[in-house]
Write a protein that holds these residues in place. Structure first.
Motif, short mmCIF file in Angstrom:
data_model
loop_
_atom_site.label_atom_id
_atom_site.label_comp_id
_atom_site.label_asym_id
_atom_site.label_seq_id
_atom_site.Cartn_x
_atom_site.Cartn_y
_atom_site.Cartn_z
N ALA A 11 9.18 -22.22 -50.42
CA ALA A 11 8.77 -22.27 -51.82
C ALA A 11 9.70 -21.44 -52.69
O ALA A 11 10.07 -21.85 -53.79
N ALA A 12 10.09 -20.28 -52.19
CA ALA A 12 11.01 -19.43 -52.95
C ALA A 12 12.37 -20.10 -53.13
O ALA A 12 12.98 -20.05 -54.20
N LEU A 46 6.64 -21.18 -45.08
CA LEU A 46 6.29 -21.91 -46.31
C LEU A 46 6.64 -21.09 -47.55
O LEU A 46 7.11 -21.65 -48.56
N GLU A 47 6.45 -19.79 -47.49
CA GLU A 47 6.78 -18.94 -48.63
C GLU A 47 8.29 -18.92 -48.87
O GLU A 47 8.75 -18.97 -50.03
N ARG A 48 9.06 -18.87 -47.78
CA ARG A 48 10.53 -18.90 -47.94
C ARG A 48 10.98 -20.23 -48.52
O ARG A 48 11.86 -20.29 -49.39
N GLU A 80 0.73 -16.61 -39.43
CA GLU A 80 1.64 -15.85 -40.29
C GLU A 80 3.07 -16.38 -40.20
O GLU A 80 3.81 -16.38 -41.20
N LEU A 90 3.08 -19.45 -42.41
CA LEU A 90 2.90 -19.07 -43.81
C LEU A 90 4.17 -18.45 -44.38
O LEU A 90 4.59 -18.75 -45.52
N GLN A 91 4.81 -17.60 -43.61
CA GLN A 91 6.06 -16.99 -44.06
C GLN A 91 7.14 -18.04 -44.27
O GLN A 91 7.91 -17.98 -45.24
N MET A 111 2.61 -9.08 -47.41
CA MET A 111 1.92 -10.36 -47.43
C MET A 111 0.61 -10.30 -46.65
O MET A 111 -0.43 -10.77 -47.10
#
Length: 417
Positions: free
Chosen positions: A407-408, A403-405, A397, A400-401, A1
């Motif tokens: 979203a997934a 938020l990515e989790r 970071e 952001l990580q 990422m």
């Protein structure tokens, strides 16, 4: 990422700013016109505590700022046309409450007299809270002072580094001060310094925040600045990353009962980015530490500087110890005509260019902190620092990580983002 993120943001910076403008500071080159956002005043360099990571070189001095100096500082902002719609006056550097309550009543009156109707003026005080009593709380309430309390956590953590002049722990006194603020209904936030001692104790700090009813906490670290030559975070950056990850998880588990400054700032940057300004026809991300006169710092005797507040008075012959002038001798903008300012501005421009070329986070930062470049890297014309990684990159970071989790997880459950 991170590799993808750095590539994308570095590419954006390169497309937007292929060449770094250089040359002297000219007010007319900026759109909008620069305004002083923070006026930082040092009522005294003295502090009644003796924290082992303090960067102030003269904290034994009991010198005090005069009301004449306060008046001149306010007048210089007005006369130089540096007033914007809002001005925050920050009383800091030393222990501000070592100066009597009546000084602030008169000082606040000076700002009201000179600037009322011209801009919205607010006052902030960063204090170790050991001297707070009912009289201080009355002042804070009457003038709606934003109060920041410096405490590193519960006694086991705080008293390792924040000691009295007699070498004793300060936590009990700080706790009394916070209790007085709560009793009188004075809101406050906390700034805690993270050291190697506190890195393993994210949960202990989380519990402390909840127990004390703290709504907002910021986590500085023991920066290498001034007499404090090195940071205990050096070599422990992986632990610092885990510290923020644990804090975010605990904060979310508590249903966001408090705000962690660094994580909230990271989320805001991800969602909205930085404000922008135009300089010589080019668009730039706003960073008050690299924009001349956005921050003006005035020492107790009237000496002043701009850019990073921590620079003022630090030994540096080539920059006249970062003293650009004195309010008793002239205005802030007169400093821009002096060789020391020209050298300082040139160095900061060079350092901003390094950040633009080398850092994928440039558009979320705008060029770093000149003071940390100076103390950590030995020069203003340099790039990434431990401060950058600790205060911007790792919180960014971490959020952001998360938020990515999230979203997934939503995508896996069929929810639409």
């Amino acid at each position: 990422m991170k590799t993808w993120l750095n590539h994308w943001m570095a590419g954006t910076a390169e497309r937007e700013n292929r060449a770094m403008p250089a040359g002297p500071f000219v007010l007319a080159d900026f759109t909008p016109r620069p305004a002083t956002q923070l006026l930082i005043l040092q009522p005294t360099p003295f502090c009644n505590l003796d924290c082992d990571y303090c960067y102030l070189p003269q904290r034994d001095s009991r010198a005090r700022m005069s009301l004449d100096t306060v008046k001149l500082a306010a007048q210089r902002v007005l006369e130089d046309g540096l007033l914007g719609p809002e001005l925050t006056v920050v009383w800091h550097a030393g222990e501000p409450l070592a100066v009597p309550v009546d000084f602030y009543r008169q000082a606040f009156g000076i700002f009201d007299q000179l600037l009322s109707g011209r801009c919205r003026v607010s006052h902030s005080i960063q204090t170790n809270a050991t001297l707070i009593d009912a009289h201080w709380c009355e002042l804070f309430s009457q003038h709606r002072v934003r109060v920041g309390v410096s405490v590193d956590g519960p006694a086991a953590i705080n008293d390792s580094h924040r000691k009295t002049r007699q070498g004793k722990g300060s936590f009990a006194q700080v706790q009394r001060g916070m209790a007085a603020l709560r009793h009188h209904g004075v809101p406050f936030h906390v700034i805690a310094v993270v050291t190697a001692d506190s890195l393993p104790h994210a949960r202990l700090l989380h519990d402390f925040v909840l127990e004390q009813g703290i709504g907002e906490i910021g986590f500085n670290f023991d920066e290498a600045e001034g007499p404090h030559a090195d940071s205990s975070l050096r070599g422990r950056e992986a632990e610092h990353r885990r510290f923020f990850e644990q804090l975010l998880a605990l904060q979310l588990q508590s249903a966001d009962r408090y705000r962690v400054r660094e994580l909230a700032n990271a989320l805001s940057l991800i969602q909205h980015g930085l404000p922008r300004y135009c300089w010589r026809g080019r668009d730039w991300p706003m960073n008050a530490q690299t924009l001349p006169f956005a921050i003006v710092t005035v020492a107790w005797n009237g000496d002043f500087s701009t850019f990073s507040p921590e620079l003022l008075g630090q030994p540096a012959a080539e920059f006249d110890n970062f003293v650009l002038g004195n309010v008793h001798c002239g205005g802030f903008l007169q400093a821009a005509e002096r060789p020391a300012f020209a050298r300082l501005w040139e160095g900061i421009l060079a350092g901003t260019a390094v950040c633009r070329r080398s850092c994928g986070y440039f558009n979320y930062c705008g060029g770093g902190a000149p003071a940390n470049k100076w103390f950590e890297n030995g020069g203003l014309d340099s790039g990434e620092t431990l401060y950058c990684r600790s205060m911007l990159i790792r919180p960014f970071e971490t959020v952001l990580q998360a938020l990515e989790r999230e979203a997934a997880g939503q995508a896996g459950s069929g929810e639409q983002l």
